[in-house]
Scaffold this motif. Structure first.
Motif, short mmCIF file in Angstrom:
data_model
loop_
_atom_site.label_atom_id
_atom_site.label_comp_id
_atom_site.label_asym_id
_atom_site.label_seq_id
_atom_site.Cartn_x
_atom_site.Cartn_y
_atom_site.Cartn_z
N ILE A 1 7.27 0.11 12.50
CA ILE A 1 6.02 -0.91 12.26
C ILE A 1 4.90 -0.13 13.39
O ILE A 1 5.03 0.26 14.47
N ASN B 1 0.85 -0.56 14.38
CA ASN B 1 -0.29 -1.68 15.12
C ASN B 1 0.14 -3.01 14.97
O ASN B 1 -0.34 -3.91 14.54
N ASP C 1 0.96 -1.14 0.11
CA ASP C 1 0.07 -0.04 0.01
C ASP C 1 0.94 1.29 0.02
O ASP C 1 1.27 1.89 1.04
N LYS D 1 1.77 -4.44 4.35
CA LYS D 1 0.73 -5.11 5.32
C LYS D 1 0.61 -6.35 4.83
O LYS D 1 1.14 -6.99 3.77
N THR E 1 -2.19 -10.54 10.67
CA THR E 1 -1.09 -9.90 11.28
C THR E 1 0.31 -10.10 10.22
O THR E 1 0.18 -11.32 9.42
N LEU E 2 1.12 -9.20 9.94
CA LEU E 2 1.95 -9.02 8.92
C LEU E 2 3.27 -10.18 9.51
O LEU E 2 3.96 -10.66 8.93
N TRP F 1 3.78 1.47 2.41
CA TRP F 1 3.58 0.53 3.53
C TRP F 1 3.58 -1.01 3.14
O TRP F 1 2.89 -0.99 1.94
N ASP G 1 -4.27 -5.07 11.42
CA ASP G 1 -3.73 -3.77 10.92
C ASP G 1 -2.22 -3.47 10.83
O ASP G 1 -1.73 -2.21 10.62
N GLU G 2 -1.57 -4.44 11.48
CA GLU G 2 0.09 -4.35 11.38
C GLU G 2 0.55 -3.99 9.98
O GLU G 2 0.28 -4.50 9.10
N ARG G 3 1.47 -2.95 10.01
CA ARG G 3 2.12 -2.46 8.84
C ARG G 3 3.45 -2.01 9.06
O ARG G 3 3.71 -1.54 9.86
#
Length: 525
Positions: free
Chosen positions: A496, A498, A142, A147, A152-153, A145, A503-505
């Motif tokens: 990093i 979240n 994105d 993600k 979770t990433l 970013w 929503d981790e990115r």
């Protein structure tokens, strides 16, 4: 080549006569029989170095590595170590240590540990069918970013593994002797760091790559302790004029229970109990089932329950829940904009057993009384949370209500105090309660040689001073430092957002920044 490692423990596995497969020594090993996640490439232009790190991270992300399921990723790294003729040790706890000889001309430089953990927090959205036991993490780009697709990433902490692998095999990187330390089950209680065997690590400097802002050096962290509560329930048949109901609170932001606790984000268990408690004030309510939260170190995003209530009060209950949804959305409009509350009648079922009325009330009171959120801020650093608790999980199984709470504090006596308070609440309700041994805080050393050198290098590279902070989260440095008195430690990492939530990115430009910083630290220290 580093000296042959004599067996430091029965579980040690020195490698001296490896017969590696023919593998390009400049590239990490690909895991056999693992589907590679499909992902569109980033529209942000990555340079060759950053792309190599991301490619390595993508290989890591194709391997399941939920806490307690690190065997495959450990074997992947052992194969990689063998292919490069690196010595490796697996200790009794399951931690992996890889020894790497100094670059030519750097033999007299001090040994440095590059440290990360093998596991990741596995969280997903309700509409995701991802199976963390077998499915690869699918990347979604994105802009600047990176993600994942509704999960979770795992950049916490897969990116540390990827960076360490790339540093160790980059012929342009000059370094003294390196020890790559990859621990197990960091996310579920720092199990690997707690069980790390003494005598395996020789270095006096450690760089932990598990911080989440590229302009911050972390030099201290909170200690932590978990508490488990078990409450016996009693059931009876409900009257025939009672109807079953299902209620769910969902769509919350969630996040890391240490780093994000200061943000005052909603806790789904607390909101659910708040609504149920208010319904109980309207009419009789008989609980049958509750479930909320997924991990001790994540703020609960979803929670749901089933209950029976008088059928003639259902319209009033529906109206009451609609009002509750409206005021909760108003209260948390900034922190949890996707908050949702749904309630519906359940199909008629022959099983009409539910908790007795007074048991329902005791269970709701117990959950309602459980602390959650910031307990105290640091008087030395007002922006830093000193003490907090996270009402992490609640569920009913086999006639018992189970509650899992996680506490943190940079002051160990206050960690004990909040834990004792939670234990007292449980005992007052007539529940059984047990708290774990916990893990220590990491006290900052603002005068260390390592910190001074890293600050100087950062400013020379980027033209500004880094922020130096302690964090309200658990890092393995506290436990590792206890095992190795005098070891100087610092934690850093790419940006990093979240972590511990879907929503981790990760901010892609920060990858190259941290890699350049690490290269220079290894060269100059």
């Amino acid at each position: 080549m580093a000296k042959e490692i004599k067996k430091p423990a029965k579980a040690a596995k020195p490698v001296t006569k490896a017969a590696p497969k023919k593998i390009d020594a400049s590239k990490p090993v690909k895991q056999a029989k693992t589907e590679k996640p499909a992902a569109k490439k980033s529209s942000f232009q990555l340079d060759t170095t950053a792309q190599r790190i991301i490619d390595t991270f993508e290989q890591i992300s194709a391997i399941p590595r939920e806490s307690g399921n690190e065997e495959q990723i450990r074997h992947f790294l052992i194969d990689w170590a063998r292919s490069h003729k690196f010595l490796y040790i697996t200790d009794k706890a399951g931690n992996l240590i890889i020894k790497i000889a100094a670059s030519k001309g750097m033999e007299k430089h001090p040994t440095i540990v590059l440290q990360g953990h093998l596991d990741m927090v596995c969280e997903k959205t309700p509409d995701s069918d991802h199976d963390f036991s077998k499915d690869p993490i699918r990347f979604v780009y994105d802009g600047e970013w990176l993600k994942a697709d509704r999960t979770t990433l795992g950049a916490d902490n897969g990116i540390a593994i990827a960076m360490a692998m790339c540093l160790a095999t980059d012929s342009k990187v000059k370094h003294g002797p390196l020890e790559l330390l990859f621990t197990i089950e960091e996310e579920t209680g720092l199990t690997g760091a707690r069980g790390l065997e003494t005598g395996i690590i020789e270095a006096k400097y450690l760089i932990n790559i598990d911080s989440e802002r590229d302009d911050v050096f972390t030099v201290g962290c909170a200690g932590g302790k978990d508490t488990h509560i078990e409450f016996d329930l009693g059931y009876e048949e409900v009257p025939y004029d009672y109807r079953g109901m299902h209620i769910k609170v969902s769509g919350l932001t969630g996040g890391h229970s240490g780093e994000n606790i200061i943000d005052e984000r909603a806790n789904a268990i607390r909101l659910l109990v708040r609504i149920l408690h208010s319904i109980r004030d309207l009419c009789d309510l008989r609980l049958t089932w509750v479930k909320g939260g997924t991990a001790h170190n994540a703020i609960p995003r979803d929670a749901e329950a089933t209950f029976f209530a008088p059928i003639d009060r259902l319209p009033e209950i529906m109206s009451h829940v609609a009002m509750a949804k409206a005021y909760l959305k108003s209260e948390f409009e900034r922190t949890d904009p996707e908050l949702n509350v749904l309630i519906a009648e359940m199909p008629i079922t022959p099983d009409r057993r539910a908790m007795m009325s007074y048991i329902t009330m005791k269970a709701l009171d117990l959950l309602y009384a459980m602390p959650h959120g910031v307990v105290a801020r640091s008087t030395d650093m007002p922006h830093l949370v000193e003490t907090s608790s996270n009402l992490a999980k609640a569920w009913i199984d086999n006639g018992k209500l189970f509650i899992h709470s996680s506490q943190r504090s940079s002051v160990m006596t206050r960690l004990d105090a909040i834990t004792h308070r939670i234990e007292a609440i449980a005992r007052l309700a007539g529940a059984r309660v047990q708290s774990g041994a916990g893990y220590p805080s990491w006290r900052p050393d603002f005068n260390s040689k390592l910190l001074s050198a890293c600050k100087k290098i950062y400013k020379s590279l980027f033209g500004s001073d880094p922020k130096v902070e302690a964090i309200h989260a658990g890092l393995e440095c506290g436990l590792i430092g206890n095992l190795h008195p005098g070891m100087q430690m610092i934690s850093l990492g790419p940006t990093i957002k979240n972590p511990h939530s879907p929503d981790e990115r990760m901010y892609l430009p920060s990858i190259n920044k941290i890699y350049k910083l690490l290269i220079q630290i290894l060269a100059e220290l």
